[in-house]
Design a protein around this motif. Structure first.
Motif, PDB file in Angstrom:
ATOM      1  N   HIS A 547       0.821  -1.216   0.000  1.00 18.75           N
ATOM      2  CA  HIS A 547       0.000   0.000   0.000  1.00 18.75           C
ATOM      3  C   HIS A 547       0.851   1.261   0.000  1.00 18.75           C
ATOM      4  N   ALA A 548       2.163   1.119   0.177  1.00 19.47           N
ATOM      5  CA  ALA A 548       3.032   2.290   0.272  1.00 19.47           C
ATOM      6  C   ALA A 548       3.090   3.049  -1.046  1.00 19.47           C
ATOM      7  N   ASP A 549       2.996   4.376  -0.961  1.00 20.72           N
ATOM      8  CA  ASP A 549       3.198   5.226  -2.132  1.00 20.72           C
ATOM      9  C   ASP A 549       4.684   5.397  -2.421  1.00 20.72           C
ATOM     10  N   ALA A 550       5.499   5.243  -1.391  1.00 22.26           N
ATOM     11  CA  ALA A 550       6.954   5.363  -1.547  1.00 22.26           C
ATOM     12  C   ALA A 550       7.627   4.414  -0.575  1.00 22.26           C
ATOM     13  N   VAL A 551       8.786   3.898  -0.976  1.00 19.29           N
ATOM     14  CA  VAL A 551       9.582   3.020  -0.131  1.00 19.29           C
ATOM     15  C   VAL A 551      10.942   3.673   0.066  1.00 19.29           C
ATOM     16  N   PHE A 552      11.379   3.714   1.330  1.00 17.68           N
ATOM     17  CA  PHE A 552      12.704   4.245   1.627  1.00 17.68           C
ATOM     18  C   PHE A 552      13.575   3.112   2.150  1.00 17.68           C
ATOM     19  N   ASP A 553      14.608   2.766   1.388  1.00 19.26           N
ATOM     20  CA  ASP A 553      15.570   1.743   1.799  1.00 19.26           C
ATOM     21  C   ASP A 553      16.574   2.404   2.731  1.00 19.26           C
ATOM     22  N   SER A 554      16.484   2.092   4.026  1.00 20.77           N
ATOM     23  CA  SER A 554      17.312   2.771   5.025  1.00 20.77           C
ATOM     24  C   SER A 554      18.657   2.091   5.252  1.00 20.77           C
ATOM     25  N   SER A 555      18.988   1.084   4.451  1.00 24.44           N
ATOM     26  CA  SER A 555      20.274   0.408   4.634  1.00 24.44           C
ATOM     27  C   SER A 555      21.419   1.321   4.216  1.00 24.44           C
ATOM     28  N   LEU A 556      22.522   1.192   4.941  1.00 20.89           N
ATOM     29  CA  LEU A 556      23.762   1.898   4.627  1.00 20.89           C
ATOM     30  C   LEU A 556      24.835   0.847   4.420  1.00 20.89           C
ATOM     31  N   VAL A 557      25.480   0.864   3.284  1.00 22.48           N
ATOM     32  CA  VAL A 557      26.386  -0.217   2.921  1.00 22.48           C
ATOM     33  C   VAL A 557      27.526  -0.366   3.920  1.00 22.48           C
TER      34      VAL A 557
END
Length: 619
Positions: A547-557
């Motif tokens: 249902h998300a309008d946007a996805v934020f990938d919070s991973s930091l390499v």
């Protein structure tokens, strides 16, 4: 079809491997002929050299025994008893046991691919909870459907042969030369390998790094399926190792979109609906989950590939060679650009969007993400106004209880949805509203005990909580007025073709560091609570992420390299006889494969600061 290996070559190879094993493991005779073993709490004496498998049943409580817990460390069932110890069975009823089963199944897939003609190159991708994405390179140019069928047949053929697991120790130089010859990413990891030898595992011809115990022979693996995806294969674990029950009525991992004409957008209940055949259901949801996962991580994987950071080994090389500062800057820049893009999309819809809902699992970095999003919204001329869903809990005595009889604060019914809906309706109509307040010490709610707020023309309401993506939360608000954001660390690097970092492990390590660093909660307690946390996420967050309008990938390499500095000490605090030590020991081994770096280059606005301290935001 399976190719018959050259028997002489196999025999010669076995002799060489055996000789190497003797060289690397030559030791004096045992100090004692017998050892005292406390087996599931009952002491007994066994001859030294007895393998753990001989003392444990094949199944317990209907679940497969996949490893032994020797003094709370998970070890392969083939491990010999060399000294007095405690011993217990680890089954697929435990999350660590499920992981061992899945890893064994993945090694079986790599071995089966080698037996196809011509050989197929596989690399294990992210886990989807009930299946795993598998990327492939096929010299024969076969399509995914043909490959899936042939690989599954080859895997079943190997299980019928009862291939025994080989656990070997190779010198670092020898292992590195082997992986270089194969063009495998494991070679880069061995450049920073600190141990004098490398543990490798195999069910035949393909060797992989041993990152933990595996099943002792292939006959114990069954119930799996290989399914075709769009451009990948999907390795479905089967009931034994799936994180959730594998039925269409009890497994809504990625539910279908609401039917046309549905006013609320709430997912239709599966109760009373005819069940699909299990494999058809799993295939449908595995393909949807795979496509969804690929779309979420493709942006970060693209810029990592441009920097030639495609594995943990290549990341370590960058840390050693002095390129980590630039990597951090690019990684943080990627986050800022993505947050800015989300704020721009909201700004473009400012005439419609009045409520922003943000959800994500534990330790996903939501708090810092929200603070950074607020800054970007203000840059776009919007003023975010926060409203806490925690203040809309009902009185504790009215809170629903879970199956164990405990208060279920994660249930949607624990919130006063009617009161929340009334307040939202009035706020969107321009009224000043005295919001609710929940007093946690007393467990009492006050319908108008909170702050008074009013939404101006440039104001947007910001809601954060576990149910932020659930359409049932905002039943009275028109869908066009709501913007949903899903926040979670997603893209993770592989160690080799078999093993990669799990996003759930990243979140657990984040949580351990943060809670021990700033809240005084030890790693043992955090690990013990983790299964319950994960179960809540599967019920209340992941089923609604579409249902998300946007996805934020919070991973930091680079974050595992930084977190290691803190996490190792906190994990060492877990008592060796504690039930959490099994996971603590595995996480310490995981962290040991990363080159430690200091956090000096991480900016104060970084999400990693939420967990290690030094953040420029006030929480």
């Amino acid at each position: 079809m399976l190719c018959k290996p050259d028997e002489k070559a196999v025999n010669d190879d076995s002799i060489l491997r055996g000789a190497r094993h003797v060289v690397l493991h030559d030791r004096s005779l045992p100090r004692s002929a017998d050892a005292k073993v406390v087996l599931h709490g009952v002491p007994r004496v066994v001859p030294v050299g007895t393998k753990a498998r001989a003392l444990l049943p094949e199944r317990m409580l209907g679940r497969l025994v996949v490893a032994a817990l020797m003094d709370q460390k998970a070890v392969s069932l083939t491990t010999p008893i060399t000294a007095s110890c405690s011993l217990a069975a680890l089954t697929t009823g435990h999350w660590e046991g499920q992981r061992i089963h899945r890893q064994s199944l993945a090694l079986l897939a790599l071995e089966a691919a080698e037996h196809l003609e011509p050989p197929l190159r596989l690399q294990m991708g992210p886990s989807l909870g009930f299946a795993q994405r598998v990327s492939f390179s096929d010299p024969a140019g076969r399509g995914a459907a043909t490959l899936a069928e042939q690989l599954e047949q080859a895997m079943h053929a190997l299980t019928a042969q009862r291939r025994e697991l080989r656990e070997e120790w190779w010198t670092v130089d020898e292992a590195r030369a082997h992986f270089l010859d194969k063009g495998a990413s494991a070679a880069a990891l061995l450049d920073t390998w600190r141990d004098p030898a490398v543990p490798l595992v195999s069910y035949g011809q393909i060797y992989a790094l041993q990152m933990g115990p595996l099943l002792p022979d292939t006959a114990l693996l069954d119930g799996f399926h290989v399914l075709p995806g769009d451009d990948v294969l999907l390795l479905a674990y089967g009931k034994e190792a799936a994180a959730r029950p594998m039925t269409s009525s009890a497994f809504p991992a990625f539910p279908s979109p609401a039917p046309p004409g549905s006013s609320s957008g709430i997912e239709p209940s599966s109760a009373g609906l005819p069940e699909e055949p299990e494999l058809a259901y799993v295939a449908r949801h595995a393909r949807r989950a795979s496509t969804h996962a690929a779309s979420l991580i493709e942006g970060q994987e693209r810029w990592l590939a441009a920097l030639d950071v495609t594995s943990v080994g290549s990341l370590n090389h960058l840390c050693v060679s002095g390129g980590v500062a630039q990597l951090i800057r690019v990684s943080e820049g990627f986050h800022e650009k993505r947050i800015g893009a989300i704020a721009d999309e909201i700004g473009d819809r400012r005439d419609q969007v009045r409520v922003i809902c943000i959800a994500g699992p534990s330790s996903s970095g939501k708090t810092t993400f929200i603070q950074r999003l607020e800054v970007q919204l203000e840059v776009n001329g919007l003023r975010p106004v926060g409203l806490s869903l925690d203040d809309y809990y009902c009185d504790r005595v009215r809170t629903p209880r879970d199956d164990a009889g405990e208060y279920d604060y994660e249930s949607l019914d624990a919130l006063q949805l009617d009161l929340l809906g009334d307040h939202l309706r009035r706020l969107l109509d321009g009224e000043a509203v005295r919001t609710a307040r929940f007093d946690f010490p007393t467990g009492l709610s006050s319908a108008e005990g909170g702050k008074e707020i009013r939404l101006g023309k440039s104001d947007v309401l910001l809601l954060e909580g576990i149910h932020g993506l659930n359409p049932g939360l905002l039943r009275t608000v028109p869908a066009e007025h709501v913007y949903h954001v899903f926040c979670c660390p997603l893209a993770q690097l592989p160690f080799d073709d078999l093993t990669r970092v799990h996003a759930s492990d990243v979140r657990l390590i984040r949580r351990i560091v943060r809670d021990r660093h700033s809240r005084g909660t030890g790693a043992a307690d955090n690990i013990q609570r983790w299964p319950s946390v994960r179960a809540g996420e599967r019920r209340h967050i992941f089923p609604f992420q579409h249902h998300a309008d946007a996805v934020f990938d919070s991973s930091l390499v680079y974050e595992m390299n930084v977190l290691r500095v803190f996490a190792e000490r906190y994990l060492l605090e877990v008592p060796r006889d504690h039930a959490s030590y099994t996971t603590a020991f595995r996480l310490m081994r995981l962290l040991d494969r990363f080159v430690a770096i200091y956090s000096d280059h991480a900016p104060p606005t970084s999400i990693v600061r939420e967990f290690i301290g030094g953040s420029g935001f006030r929480y």
